[in-house]
Design an enzyme around this catalytic site. Sequence first.
Site: not given
Length: 280
Positions: A118, A263
């Site tokens: 990662h 969002g």
Amino acid sequence: MLTLDPQQSQARTWFEHLRDLICAEFEAIEREGGSDAAFDYIAWDRVDPSGEPGGGGVRGVMKGTVFEKVGVNVSTVGGTFESEFGKTIHGAGEDPRFFATGISLVAHMANPHVPAVHMNMRFLRTTKQWFGGGADLNPPLPIAADTEDFHATLKAACDAHDPAHYPRFRDWADEYFYIPHRKVHRGVGGIFYDHLEGDFARDFAFTQDVGRAFLDTYPRIVRRRMDAPFTDTDVAQQRAWRGRYAEFNLVYDRGTLFGLKTGGNIDAILMSLPPVATWE
């Protein structure tokens, strides 16, 4: 469309450039492994809760012979935090407006002897502005030489800026990438830093060097292990470990929460989840 000032534009351009370098290197590894796999790029746009355009990003995903699934996302977003969530973000308690640009990468490998990885780096602005990020290695079957290579390369990048960086950011990674309900670390660590603020040029230069260090060490580790023989037992261990990785990302990871609360693109946010995992 977001209007960016010079610092915002500079950070976004670097993250996109780093994405291009990493994806080209990963595709070269796939070719070495006998595959013609390549990244599939999908652009997405974000609408701020205010109804105004809120930026967007590009999700890149490749599924090949060496990289069972790797995602590399870049995003540049801005707008207004929801009030309660904004109170949890550095500098956003009094003013919920924000800007963020960054890169996020997760690789799940076909060969259990190749560690998953990662990497994330970001530049955020609220009433304050800062860089954050890091990289951590997540081997299902840890190999000391790979762990040492990964840490030594990140340490060299840190030491070039401040000898205090590596021990501090290494310990921060160990603390952050921990699964409390399992009482285990997610992998063998790396570095993690956040709220690096005060001098844009200095902190940006450090963040760039962390990206270059990742590009130096991880492809080398992949090439070292990608042809190693493995057994069904090794695959079972890999899939069980992937289950723990998924648990961390869905329950504790702050980047996942940030994306969902602002969002972001759902597919891009959840690209970190492994393609196959098991819970026994």
